[in-house]
Design an enzyme around this catalytic site. Sequence first.
Site, mmCIF file in Angstrom:
data_model
loop_
_atom_site.group_PDB
_atom_site.id
_atom_site.type_symbol
_atom_site.label_atom_id
_atom_site.label_comp_id
_atom_site.label_asym_id
_atom_site.label_seq_id
_atom_site.Cartn_x
_atom_site.Cartn_y
_atom_site.Cartn_z
ATOM 1 N N CYS A 1 0.851 -1.185 0.000
ATOM 2 C CA CYS A 1 0.000 0.000 0.000
ATOM 3 C C CYS A 1 0.886 1.233 0.000
ATOM 4 O O CYS A 1 2.065 1.158 0.337
ATOM 5 C CB CYS A 1 -0.955 0.011 1.188
ATOM 6 S SG CYS A 1 -0.170 -0.186 2.780
ATOM 7 N N GLU B 1 -8.085 8.595 3.877
ATOM 8 C CA GLU B 1 -7.678 8.240 2.527
ATOM 9 C C GLU B 1 -8.837 7.939 1.588
ATOM 10 O O GLU B 1 -9.875 7.412 1.989
ATOM 11 C CB GLU B 1 -6.743 7.021 2.564
ATOM 12 C CG GLU B 1 -5.434 7.347 3.247
ATOM 13 C CD GLU B 1 -4.408 6.252 3.177
ATOM 14 O OE1 GLU B 1 -3.209 6.583 3.208
ATOM 15 O OE2 GLU B 1 -4.780 5.067 3.113
#
Length: 197
Positions: A83, A132
């Site tokens: 990620c 996010e």
Amino acid sequence: MPSTPVTAANSSSNGTAEEILLELVDEDGNTIGTAEKLSAHQAPGRLHRAFSVFLFDESGRLLLQRRALGKYHSPGVWSNTCCGHPYPGESPFAAAARRTYEELGISPSLLAEAGTVRYNHPDPDSGLVEQEYNHLFVGMAQSALRPDPEEVGETSFVTPDELAERHAKAPFSAWFMTVLDAARPAIRELTGPAAGW
């Protein structure tokens, strides 16, 4: 790794790290500006673009990584394959492929988009906040891993049952279950019903 306009703009000629910028986005994922990486994660957090990768072997097992102990955010915890954050102007797909290679030393096979998910996850240990807009990707890991020890402490391929057992005992990243659940439809399509995802 070959240099591109994006990677060249985010590294310096003398090898020292420069300020890393992230793309700030609105609730629909439209870019509205940039912010320095650490400041974007400081409470209350600023909504920014991110990506999460889920790679599987030919048996349908998920590749997990335990984040290196030296990482400033969520060190030593288990998480999805890879990620991170695209550089400003870099596509999430390109960033996902780039970081998977940088962290694990492999280029994913059949990497495909798997939707997006928006979340706000504070990390109580660090005080940082994951605010996010996350682009999800699924694919296959079909070559030998060569993890960068500064990024990755350990790797493991797991079945759904093994994941549930590990998740009950070991610390995982605050965002892990959110991104996994959001990616499940694409994961099932990739791995088939026999894999159990």
